[in-house]
Design a protein around this motif. Structure first.
Motif, PDB file in Angstrom:
ATOM      1  N   PRO A 122      -2.607  -0.165 -13.386  1.00  0.00           N
ATOM      2  CA  PRO A 122      -1.486  -1.078 -13.692  1.00  0.00           C
ATOM      3  C   PRO A 122      -0.350  -0.886 -12.691  1.00  0.00           C
ATOM      4  N   ASP A 123       0.487  -1.888 -12.566  1.00  0.00           N
ATOM      5  CA  ASP A 123       1.615  -1.833 -11.630  1.00  0.00           C
ATOM      6  C   ASP A 123       2.515  -0.626 -11.884  1.00  0.00           C
ATOM      7  N   SER A 124       2.634  -0.230 -13.150  1.00  0.00           N
ATOM      8  CA  SER A 124       3.528   0.864 -13.520  1.00  0.00           C
ATOM      9  C   SER A 124       3.075   2.205 -12.962  1.00  0.00           C
ATOM     10  N   HIS A 125       1.815   2.313 -12.508  1.00  0.00           N
ATOM     11  CA  HIS A 125       1.293   3.577 -11.986  1.00  0.00           C
ATOM     12  C   HIS A 125       1.460   3.704 -10.472  1.00  0.00           C
ATOM     13  N   VAL A 126       2.037   2.681  -9.844  1.00  0.00           N
ATOM     14  CA  VAL A 126       2.190   2.725  -8.385  1.00  0.00           C
ATOM     15  C   VAL A 126       3.267   3.729  -7.985  1.00  0.00           C
ATOM     16  N   ALA A 147       0.835  -1.202   0.000  1.00  0.00           N
ATOM     17  CA  ALA A 147       0.000   0.000   0.000  1.00  0.00           C
ATOM     18  C   ALA A 147       0.867   1.249   0.000  1.00  0.00           C
ATOM     19  N   VAL A 148       0.326   2.313  -0.607  1.00  0.00           N
ATOM     20  CA  VAL A 148       1.006   3.612  -0.669  1.00  0.00           C
ATOM     21  C   VAL A 148      -0.020   4.696  -0.381  1.00  0.00           C
ATOM     22  N   VAL A 149       0.350   5.656   0.465  1.00  0.00           N
ATOM     23  CA  VAL A 149      -0.477   6.849   0.669  1.00  0.00           C
ATOM     24  C   VAL A 149       0.202   7.998  -0.067  1.00  0.00           C
ATOM     25  N   ASN A 150      -0.519   8.632  -0.987  1.00  0.00           N
ATOM     26  CA  ASN A 150       0.008   9.760  -1.751  1.00  0.00           C
ATOM     27  C   ASN A 150      -0.579  11.069  -1.242  1.00  0.00           C
ATOM     28  N   TRP A 172      -3.554  -3.926  -8.407  1.00  0.00           N
ATOM     29  CA  TRP A 172      -3.495  -2.699  -7.629  1.00  0.00           C
ATOM     30  C   TRP A 172      -4.744  -1.862  -7.881  1.00  0.00           C
ATOM     31  N   HIS A 173      -5.214  -1.173  -6.835  1.00  0.00           N
ATOM     32  CA  HIS A 173      -6.369  -0.292  -6.955  1.00  0.00           C
ATOM     33  C   HIS A 173      -6.052   1.063  -6.358  1.00  0.00           C
ATOM     34  N   CYS A 174      -6.609   2.102  -6.959  1.00  0.00           N
ATOM     35  CA  CYS A 174      -6.473   3.460  -6.458  1.00  0.00           C
ATOM     36  C   CYS A 174      -7.767   3.860  -5.761  1.00  0.00           C
ATOM     37  N   ALA A 234      -4.979   6.706  -1.892  1.00  0.00           N
ATOM     38  CA  ALA A 234      -4.307   5.481  -1.439  1.00  0.00           C
ATOM     39  C   ALA A 234      -4.258   4.470  -2.569  1.00  0.00           C
ATOM     40  N   LEU A 235      -3.154   3.774  -2.673  1.00  0.00           N
ATOM     41  CA  LEU A 235      -2.994   2.676  -3.616  1.00  0.00           C
ATOM     42  C   LEU A 235      -2.822   1.400  -2.801  1.00  0.00           C
TER      43      LEU A 235
END
Length: 280
Positions: free
Chosen positions: A253-257, A216-219, A241-243, A231-232
């Motif tokens: 897609p994974d490339s957008h993480v 997970a990532v918090v932007n 992956w979901h946004c 959040a991703l």
């Protein structure tokens, strides 16, 4: 949420309860996600400790005194929050005058990492190296040496003594430029896999014990006092992956993480396993 009785889950109810406990978040002003995460985990831990103590009192007539003491020790201080998120740092201080060494420990749930200055791009490993690098305390920061019994210049060595099950890395994006506070827009490049073996204490040199996978990532997009959080999150069952952007949830897609807006990174040490919940 785990029972999946509805096709979606709005966090409005959770936010309402949260704001009744932490009234500082009961407004529409800019808030800090890392501060909320720390307070939320701390509050949940405290409530779970109360549940543990109630269980102890309920069962005390069924346990021998020594069993009750062990139960109280285990349930009273340890919860699912500490088991998942709590790690331990080891500090060694060395007096630069007499080489006297002292050791201390500190638990943590979030590692707040400094970002290298004077660069527009760095890696998460650069931030970790900066956090764990040896520091020298001089001037007003000199420490009292128990052997010299005087304040001396002191070297401080930090290492990871106990890696947590879930590693939360917070990027310190808010710094100072002159007299003004600013947001640091350094693009911190992070990877899906993370190895912490370089930062482990000698007693914990185990590669499998220090290998993590991003889940997970918090932007944070915007300025210091005005912005927007998204959040991703990775679904291990579907490998997608979901946004999460307010009410909008979409697969990405994974490339957008990877993003220059990354603020909090969450890594898991163990592979995800479907929890054993009745009815799931």
């Amino acid at each position: 949420m785990w029972l999946g009785r509805s096709s979606s889950c709005a966090p409005v109810e959770a936010r309402t309860v949260l704001c009744s406990i932490l009234p500082q978040f009961n407004n529409h002003s800019q808030q800090d996600a890392q501060e909320l995460l720390l307070l939320l985990s701390s509050t949940l831990h405290d409530d779970l400790k109360k549940v543990g103590r109630c269980k102890i009192r309920f069962s005390k007539h069924q346990l021998r005194r020594d069993q009750h003491r062990n139960c109280a020790s285990t349930l009273g201080e340890s919860t699912i929050v500490t088991k998942l998120f709590e790690g331990q740092l080891s500090y060694m201080t060395v007096c630069m005058q007499c080489d006297h060494q002292a050791h201390s420990m500190q638990t943590f749930t979030v590692l707040s990492l400094p970002i290298p200055t004077n660069t527009s791009k760095c890696s998460i490993q650069d931030c970790l190296s900066l956090f764990f690098e040896q520091t020298l305390l001089t001037g007003a920061d000199k420490m009292l040496c128990s052997a010299c019994e005087l304040r001396r210049e002191t070297a401080v060595l930090t290492c990871l003594d106990k890696p947590p099950e879930i590693l939360i890395l917070h990027l310190k994006r808010f710094g100072c430029k002159g007299k003004n506070q600013v947001k640091l827009r350094t693009n911190v490049v992070f990877s899906m896999k993370l190895d912490l073996s370089l930062f482990l204490s000698s007693s914990e040199q185990n590669t499998s014990y220090s290998s993590y996978r991003l889940y997970a990532v918090v932007n944070h997009a915007g300025q210091l006092n005005m912005g927007h959080y998204t959040a991703l999150c990775h679904n291990t069952l579907t490998q997608t992956w979901h946004c999460f952007d307010d009410s909008e949830v979409r697969e990405i897609p994974d490339s957008h993480v990877q993003s220059a807006d990354a603020y909090i990174l969450l890594y898991s040490r163990k592979p995800f396993r479907k929890p054993k919940i009745v009815g799931l």
